[in-house]
Design an enzyme around this catalytic site. Structure first.
Site, mmCIF file in Angstrom:
data_model
loop_
_atom_site.group_PDB
_atom_site.id
_atom_site.type_symbol
_atom_site.label_atom_id
_atom_site.label_comp_id
_atom_site.label_asym_id
_atom_site.label_seq_id
_atom_site.Cartn_x
_atom_site.Cartn_y
_atom_site.Cartn_z
ATOM 1 N N HIS A 250 0.754 -1.278 -0.091
ATOM 2 C CA HIS A 250 0.107 0.057 -0.036
ATOM 3 C C HIS A 250 0.857 1.142 -0.107
ATOM 4 C CE1 HIS A 250 -3.035 -2.889 2.255
ATOM 5 N NE2 HIS A 250 -3.591 -2.551 0.963
ATOM 6 N N LYS B 237 -18.080 -7.515 7.715
ATOM 7 C CA LYS B 237 -16.891 -7.728 7.496
ATOM 8 C C LYS B 237 -16.198 -7.968 8.770
ATOM 9 C CE LYS B 237 -13.117 -7.450 4.020
ATOM 10 N NZ LYS B 237 -12.718 -6.322 3.103
ATOM 11 N N ARG C 243 -1.805 -6.004 -8.538
ATOM 12 C CA ARG C 243 -0.756 -7.001 -8.189
ATOM 13 C C ARG C 243 -0.605 -8.174 -9.401
ATOM 14 N NH1 ARG C 243 -2.508 -7.820 -2.482
ATOM 15 N NH2 ARG C 243 -4.535 -7.327 -3.452
ATOM 16 N N SER D 72 -2.556 -7.916 2.720
ATOM 17 C CA SER D 72 -3.077 -7.913 3.999
ATOM 18 C C SER D 72 -3.470 -9.316 4.455
ATOM 19 C CB SER D 72 -4.300 -6.962 4.312
ATOM 20 O OG SER D 72 -4.006 -5.606 3.916
HETATM 21 P P1 ADP Z 1 -9.586 -3.786 -0.473
HETATM 22 O O1 ADP Z 1 -10.410 -4.675 0.642
HETATM 23 O O2 ADP Z 1 -10.493 -2.695 -1.041
HETATM 24 O O3 ADP Z 1 -8.964 -4.694 -1.625
HETATM 25 P P2 ADP Z 1 -7.010 -3.620 0.424
HETATM 26 O O4 ADP Z 1 -6.657 -2.958 1.969
HETATM 27 O O5 ADP Z 1 -6.702 -5.045 0.317
HETATM 28 O O6 ADP Z 1 -8.470 -3.451 0.178
HETATM 29 O O7 ADP Z 1 -6.234 -2.975 -0.767
HETATM 30 C C1 ADP Z 1 -6.314 -1.557 -0.936
HETATM 31 C C2 ADP Z 1 -5.663 -1.355 -2.450
HETATM 32 O O8 ADP Z 1 -4.155 -1.584 -2.511
HETATM 33 C C3 ADP Z 1 -6.170 -2.091 -3.509
HETATM 34 O O9 ADP Z 1 -6.276 -1.698 -4.745
HETATM 35 C C4 ADP Z 1 -5.273 -3.192 -3.621
HETATM 36 O O10 ADP Z 1 -5.176 -3.977 -4.931
HETATM 37 C C5 ADP Z 1 -3.826 -2.619 -3.385
HETATM 38 N N1 ADP Z 1 -2.821 -3.623 -2.826
HETATM 39 C C6 ADP Z 1 -2.957 -4.266 -1.935
HETATM 40 N N2 ADP Z 1 -1.662 -4.762 -1.720
HETATM 41 C C7 ADP Z 1 -0.853 -4.542 -2.592
HETATM 42 C C8 ADP Z 1 0.598 -4.610 -3.216
HETATM 43 N N3 ADP Z 1 1.110 -5.571 -2.384
HETATM 44 N N4 ADP Z 1 1.133 -3.978 -3.787
HETATM 45 C C9 ADP Z 1 0.297 -2.983 -4.838
HETATM 46 N N5 ADP Z 1 -1.002 -2.880 -4.337
HETATM 47 C C10 ADP Z 1 -1.610 -3.433 -3.319
#
Ligand code: ADP
Length: 146
Positions: A18, A42, A91, A128
Site C-alpha cells: 500500500h 466484515k 498486483r 493484508s
Molecule cells: P480492498 O479490501 O479494498 O481490496 P486492501 O486494503 O486489500 O483493500 O487494498 C487496497 C488497495 O491496495 C487495492 O487497490 C489493492 O489492490 C492494493 N494493494 C494491496 N496490496 C498491494 C500490494 N502488495 N501492491 C500494490 N497494491 C496493493
C-alpha cells in the site's frame, strides 16, 4: 482546481505494498485521501481506531496525505470530498479482473475515474491477508509492513 484522489481499502493491516502505491502516486495528485472503508458485515483483525491511528502516525509529516474513514459507496465518498479519482494498486490479473467492472461502473455512473498503478515486483506478493495469517500464528510480519 485541486487534483484529489481517494485511495480506498480495508488496510487490515496497511502493508509496504500500500505504501509503495501512495509513494509513487504522490506526485500525480495534489492530495491523496487514504480512506479506510467500514463494512459491518466484515470481520477485521485490527479495529478501525487502530488502523486509523497507525496511518495518521505514518503520514503525520506528509500534509498532502490525509487519512479518513467512510462507509457506504466509495464513489459517494469521492463526491463528498470533491475527488475525481480513485487510486488502486494492481498486483496481478486477479486484481485487474476484480477492479475492471467496478472502475467502469464508477466512471459511467458517477464520473469518477480510477487510476491504477502496477505494484513494484518486490511488493506484488504482499497482501493484508498474508500478514493476517502470519499474525494469527504469532509469526513475525515486520518485513511486510511499514
Ligand atoms: P480492498 O479490501 O479494498 O481490496 P486492501 O486494503 O486489500 O483493500 O487494498 C487496497 C488497495 O491496495 C487495492 O487497490 C489493492 O489492490 C492494493 N494493494 C494491496 N496490496 C498491494 C500490494 N502488495 N501492491 C500494490 N497494491 C496493493
Amino acid at each position: 482546481m485541486k487534483r484529489i484522489a481517494v485511495f480506498p481499502g480495508s488496510f487490515d493491516p496497511f502493508t509496504l505494498g500500500h505504501l509503495d502505491i501512495i509513494d509513487r502516486a504522490e506526485d500525480l495528485f495534489d492530495e491523496i485521501i487514504v480512506a479506510i472503508g467500514t463494512n459491518a458485515a466484515k470481520k477485521y483483525m485490527w479495529t478501525l481506531e487502530e488502523r486509523k491511528e497507525r496511518l495518521e502516525t505514518l503520514f503525520k509529516n506528509r500534509p498532502t496525505i490525509k487519512v479518513e474513514t467512510y462507509d457506504g459507496l466509495t464513489a459517494d465518498f469521492c463526491k463528498a470530498r470533491d475527488a475525481k479519482y480513485i487510486l488502486r494498486g494492481l498486483r496481478n490479473t486477479t486484481d485487474f479482473n476484480y477492479e475492471q467492472t467496478i472502475a467502469q461502473a464508477n466512471q459511467k455512473v458517477n464520473g469518477v475515474d480510477s487510476v491504477f498503478l502496477i505494484s513494484s515486483p518486490e511488493h506484488s506478493f504482499i497482501s493484508s491477508s498474508i500478514v493476517r495469517d502470519i499474525a494469527r500464528n504469532s509469526g513475525d510480519y515486520s518485513a511486510l509492513v511499514p
